[in-house]
Motif scaffolding. Structure first.
Motif, short mmCIF file in Angstrom:
data_model
loop_
_atom_site.label_atom_id
_atom_site.label_comp_id
_atom_site.label_asym_id
_atom_site.label_seq_id
_atom_site.Cartn_x
_atom_site.Cartn_y
_atom_site.Cartn_z
N LEU A 103 -36.21 -16.75 -80.23
CA LEU A 103 -35.28 -17.27 -81.23
C LEU A 103 -35.64 -18.68 -81.68
O LEU A 103 -35.53 -19.02 -82.86
CB LEU A 103 -33.85 -17.26 -80.68
CG LEU A 103 -33.26 -15.91 -80.29
CD1 LEU A 103 -31.81 -16.06 -79.88
CD2 LEU A 103 -33.39 -14.91 -81.43
N ARG A 104 -36.07 -19.52 -80.75
CA ARG A 104 -36.40 -20.90 -81.12
C ARG A 104 -37.59 -20.94 -82.07
O ARG A 104 -37.57 -21.64 -83.09
CB ARG A 104 -36.68 -21.72 -79.85
CG ARG A 104 -36.79 -23.23 -80.10
CD ARG A 104 -36.87 -23.99 -78.78
NE ARG A 104 -35.71 -23.73 -77.95
CZ ARG A 104 -34.54 -24.35 -78.07
NH1 ARG A 104 -34.39 -25.29 -78.99
NH2 ARG A 104 -33.52 -24.05 -77.28
N SER A 105 -38.63 -20.19 -81.76
CA SER A 105 -39.80 -20.15 -82.64
C SER A 105 -39.46 -19.51 -83.98
O SER A 105 -39.92 -19.97 -85.03
CB SER A 105 -40.94 -19.38 -81.96
OG SER A 105 -41.49 -20.12 -80.90
N ARG A 106 -38.66 -18.46 -83.96
CA ARG A 106 -38.31 -17.80 -85.22
C ARG A 106 -37.47 -18.72 -86.09
O ARG A 106 -37.63 -18.75 -87.32
CB ARG A 106 -37.56 -16.48 -84.94
CG ARG A 106 -38.41 -15.42 -84.26
CD ARG A 106 -37.73 -14.06 -84.26
NE ARG A 106 -37.78 -13.46 -85.59
CZ ARG A 106 -38.79 -12.78 -86.07
NH1 ARG A 106 -39.89 -12.59 -85.36
NH2 ARG A 106 -38.75 -12.26 -87.28
N ALA A 107 -36.57 -19.49 -85.47
CA ALA A 107 -35.77 -20.44 -86.23
C ALA A 107 -36.65 -21.55 -86.81
O ALA A 107 -36.54 -21.90 -87.99
CB ALA A 107 -34.68 -21.04 -85.35
N ARG A 108 -37.54 -22.11 -85.98
CA ARG A 108 -38.40 -23.21 -86.43
C ARG A 108 -39.32 -22.79 -87.56
O ARG A 108 -39.34 -23.39 -88.64
CB ARG A 108 -39.23 -23.72 -85.24
CG ARG A 108 -40.17 -24.86 -85.60
CD ARG A 108 -41.01 -25.30 -84.41
NE ARG A 108 -40.26 -25.35 -83.19
CZ ARG A 108 -39.38 -26.30 -82.89
NH1 ARG A 108 -39.16 -27.27 -83.75
NH2 ARG A 108 -38.72 -26.27 -81.75
N TRP A 109 -40.11 -21.76 -87.31
CA TRP A 109 -41.10 -21.36 -88.30
C TRP A 109 -40.49 -20.60 -89.47
O TRP A 109 -40.99 -20.66 -90.60
CB TRP A 109 -42.19 -20.53 -87.63
CG TRP A 109 -42.95 -21.33 -86.61
CD1 TRP A 109 -42.84 -21.27 -85.26
CD2 TRP A 109 -43.92 -22.34 -86.88
NE1 TRP A 109 -43.69 -22.17 -84.65
CE2 TRP A 109 -44.37 -22.84 -85.63
CE3 TRP A 109 -44.47 -22.87 -88.06
CZ2 TRP A 109 -45.33 -23.84 -85.52
CZ3 TRP A 109 -45.44 -23.87 -87.95
CH2 TRP A 109 -45.85 -24.35 -86.69
N GLY A 110 -39.38 -19.89 -89.20
CA GLY A 110 -38.70 -19.19 -90.28
C GLY A 110 -38.11 -20.16 -91.29
O GLY A 110 -38.19 -19.93 -92.50
N LEU A 111 -37.53 -21.27 -90.80
CA LEU A 111 -36.99 -22.27 -91.72
C LEU A 111 -38.11 -22.95 -92.51
O LEU A 111 -37.94 -23.27 -93.68
CB LEU A 111 -36.17 -23.32 -90.96
CG LEU A 111 -34.73 -22.94 -90.63
CD1 LEU A 111 -34.05 -24.06 -89.87
CD2 LEU A 111 -33.94 -22.63 -91.91
#
Length: 312
Positions: A234-242
């Protein structure tokens, strides 16, 4: 309820190899938890386990003591990252310095070098390009560091050059990072750096392209890399997704940016990341240019609420 462990009990535990193996397994579990939970959930356990390992190391025979200290250094390094994610840069740097001290005692020079890459992450989010580049280059001057650490340092240097608007320096560092990742060797112990991004150099390239004012190209690179992230990260998806949503918005693809941001908001709230919040603010400011657009009008209250929330 409280209890104490006798000095004899500590020494006996420290002498057992299974204790080291269990702490190593616990470390991997906590690192996984750090990808799926708020720092406030992970930090208490990390601090407790780091302290427990230091106590065990103090009572352990030499061979086990060195192994415990090296592992303890990894705990301290992860604690520093979580402290940064909580928004406390001073605490993050304190834990990173402790990790260096422990790694030195634990005969782990690779973590000592990697700590420069972590310090460069702090300066990157402070938008200090010169310090980011300098710290990253210092890490790369370690001729004995494993290829992975040097590759991560080159990637961080590329981000520093992108922040400074230096296209040539950025692409040279990215090429060096790709080459180093291609010939990295396997090492014992927990992996240093991200374990959720499959191609760090390419993901970093997407980040850099956005900073260099090439959002359409950034979208092409980031879409593929974000799609490859594990659903549980979730942390990586939030960071790179944003970062991908930002690239969409900067490229004028407002509907795509809004749709992606809407999907990411639950993860952003869960991981409660101070660094992710930086890009959330940037996205909110960027989308404000299209405040009359229907998708922006519908999403904007949720974006501003997320920014006001204690979660970010």
């Amino acid at each position: 309820m409280g209890f104490t462990l006798t000095g004899q009990g500590v020494a006996a535990t420290a002498a057992e190899q299974p204790a080291v193996d269990l702490f190593r397994a616990l470390f991997e579990n906590l690192r996984t938890l750090a990808q799926t939970a708020s720092p406030s959930v992970v930090l208490p356990s990390l601090v407790t386990q780091t302290d427990a390992l230091r106590n065990l190391a103090g009572s352990a025979p030499e061979r086990t003591r060195v192994e415990l200290l090296a592992l303890c250094a990894r705990y301290a390094e992860l604690t520093g990252w979580m402290a940064q994610e909580s928004g406390n840069d001073q605490s993050a740097l304190w834990w990173t310095r402790l990790a260096v001290d422990l790694a030195t005692e634990g005969h782990d020079p690779h973590l000592v070098t990697y700590s420069l890459v972590q310090r460069a992450l702090v300066t990157l989010y402070r938008e200090d390009a010169a310090q980011t580049i300098d710290l990253s280059r210092r890490a790369q001057r370690d001729g004995h560091a494993p290829g992975r650490v040097l590759a991560l340092a080159a990637s961080r240097e590329a981000q520093g050059h992108a922040l400074a608007g230096d296209h040539t320096g950025c692409h040279r560092a990215l090429d060096r990072s790709r080459e180093l990742f291609a010939r990295q060797e396997d090492n014992e112990g927990p992996v240093l750096g991200t374990t959720t991004v499959a191609d760090v150099a390419e993901m970093t390239a997407g980040w850099c392209l956005f900073e260099l004012g090439r959002p359409a190209q950034a979208v092409e690179v980031l879409e593929k890399q974000v799609e490859a992230l594990p659903a549980t990260a979730l942390r990586s998806r939030a960071r790179w997704g944003l970062r991908l949503a930002l690239a969409h918005a900067a490229a004028g693809e407002v509907d795509q940016a809004c749709a992606l941001a809407e999907r990411l908001l639950p993860a952003v709230t869960v991981v409660s990341s101070a660094t992710v919040a930086v890009d959330l603010r940037r996205l909110t400011r960027t989308l404000a240019r299209w405040h009359t657009h229907r998708a922006v009008h519908d999403l904007y209250p949720r974006l501003t609420a997320a920014l006001r929330s204690e979660a970010v």
